[in-house]
Design an enzyme around this catalytic site. Structure first.
Site, PDB file in Angstrom:
ATOM      1  N   SER A 128       0.829  -1.201   0.000  1.00 38.32           N
ATOM      2  CA  SER A 128       0.000   0.000   0.000  1.00 38.32           C
ATOM      3  C   SER A 128       0.866   1.255   0.000  1.00 38.32           C
ATOM      4  O   SER A 128       0.479   2.283  -0.582  1.00 38.32           O
ATOM      5  CB  SER A 128      -0.939  -0.004   1.212  1.00 38.32           C
ATOM      6  OG  SER A 128      -0.195  -0.045   2.429  1.00 38.32           O
ATOM      7  N   ASP A 173       9.146  -3.262  -4.670  1.00 38.75           N
ATOM      8  CA  ASP A 173       7.757  -2.837  -4.578  1.00 38.75           C
ATOM      9  C   ASP A 173       7.441  -1.739  -5.584  1.00 38.75           C
ATOM     10  O   ASP A 173       6.467  -1.811  -6.332  1.00 38.75           O
ATOM     11  CB  ASP A 173       7.446  -2.348  -3.164  1.00 38.75           C
ATOM     12  CG  ASP A 173       7.526  -3.456  -2.134  1.00 38.75           C
ATOM     13  OD1 ASP A 173       7.674  -4.624  -2.524  1.00 38.75           O
ATOM     14  OD2 ASP A 173       7.442  -3.141  -0.930  1.00 38.75           O
TER      15      ASP A 173
END
Length: 384
Positions: A128, A173
């Site tokens: 996130s 990521d």
């Protein structure tokens, strides 16, 4: 209301006008290659259909104001606050960190009003943080007309997280979130930052990835993550290599014999064998043998559980239950100590596998897990 519409509605409510545009960035799941990224190794993530959306417009006063549906209280900061890590904290630090990284790279960052909505669950190991960083980065680049090729975006987003927020993550990521492609996994060499889009045609093979949110509270995740990274760096120094990426599986036994304690040997064994598992998985996917990657996923989990010691009972239970219910392979994904499990399953069996995991959780008195069936999605984009 979908996530893009929620971002737009939040912008209207907060600022009383329409946004200039909306930018979306996905969460990511790592198919295989855990804790290899900061060891200059190989990873194989893919982007998820879950997205974070930023609705934004320029602010003529040069300041940034950001509102999130998760918090509801806007945070405002200017260049002075953004230029000093620690001045902006909490979730807004990820936004300020992007402003800081862009300014440190020599860009004239515009003031902006931003509203954030997200379907990427916080704290689940689905990135996130990288999603919000990347969506904000895309918005600011467009709003400011900045000359910044997309190939440089992952490193800037990583700098925001490492040097402003203070989370010692690798480049994986942000790379997956920014450079993901539908129907593909991203084969990333974390040393050279070279990428290759590897066909990952789950749909064509009648397969899906079941993502299981363990709902386990993260137990000392930040400190333990940093400890694992430090252990790997110290082992590399002892072995006289730049990073553990430089230890090949053929030389693993000799390398382990040069280390003084068993814990360090286990950490090194995980990283070296995990790198090889990534390479083996890529080879199978190139050959179209998607189902055959299952045992490599399961072996990865065993290595994380036994050698790197980053799993928790909820995670291990989810893996065991998924495998017992017919998954071809299953493993924890993410930094560890909580987060998510992924299982490679027949598409028409996903619900049954999810039910088996939920039942196993109930038997052990764990909080019920969340489950989601996913296919590889695209990376960061402007929605309009």
């Amino acid at each position: 209301m979908n996530v893009a519409d929620r971002a737009t509605a939040g912008f209207r409510q907060r600022y009383g006008t329409e946004p200039a545009g909306r930018w979306a960035a996905p969460g990511r799941v790592n198919l295989i290659g855990e804790h290899t990224d900061y060891n200059d190794g190989f990873v194989l993530p893919f982007a998820l259909p879950l997205r974070t959306v930023v609705a934004a417009a320029p602010a003529l006063d040069g300041r940034c104001t950001v509102w999130s549906e998760l918090d509801g209280e806007p945070v405002e900061f200017g260049a002075a606050e953004a230029d000093e890590p620690g001045r902006v904290d909490g979730w807004a630090a990820y936004v300020a960190g992007v402003v800081w990284a862009l300014r440190a790279d020599g860009h004239d960052v515009p003031g902006a009003r931003l509203a954030v909505a997200s379907d990427v669950p916080v704290g689940s190991g689905l990135s996130s943080s990288a999603a919000i960083e990347s969506a904000v980065l895309a918005a600011l680049v467009d709003l400011g007309g900045l000359d910044l090729p997309a190939g440089r975006w992952p490193r800037l987003a990583q700098r925001a997280e490492n040097d402003y927020v203070g989370a010692p993550t690798g480049i994986m990521d942000q790379s997956a979130v920014i450079r993901g492609r539908a129907g593909h996994a991203l084969f990333l060499d974390c040393r050279t930052e070279e990428v290759e889009q590897i066909p990952f045609d789950l749909d064509g093979a009648g397969l899906a990835v079941l993502v299981i949110d363990s709902r386990a509270p993260h137990r000392h995740a930040d400190g333990e993550y940093a400890a694992r990274r430090k252990s790997c760096e110290q082992a590399a120094a002892t072995l006289g290599v730049t990073a553990l990426r430089d230890v090949d599986v053929t030389g693993l036994d000799a390398a382990l014999a040069r280390l003084d304690d068993d814990e360090t040997r286990r950490r090194v064994r995980h990283v070296v064998t995990e790198n090889q598992r990534v390479l083996d998985t890529v080879a199978l996917l190139r050959a179209g043998r998607v189902r055959d990657t299952g045992p490599l996923l399961t072996a990865s989990h065993a290595s994380m559980r036994d050698d790197f010691e980053i799993t928790v009972p909820e995670i291990d239970t989810a893996v065991e239950a998924a495998l017992s219910a017919g998954a071809y392979g299953a493993r924890m994904t993410g930094g560890g100590f909580g987060g998510c499990v992924l299982a490679l399953v027949d598409a028409d069996a996903a619900d049954a596998v999810a039910a088996a995991v939920t039942e196993a959780y109930a038997e052990r008195g764990f909080t019920a897990p969340g489950t989601l069936t996913v296919l590889p999605a695209g990376g960061v984009t402007r929605l309009g």
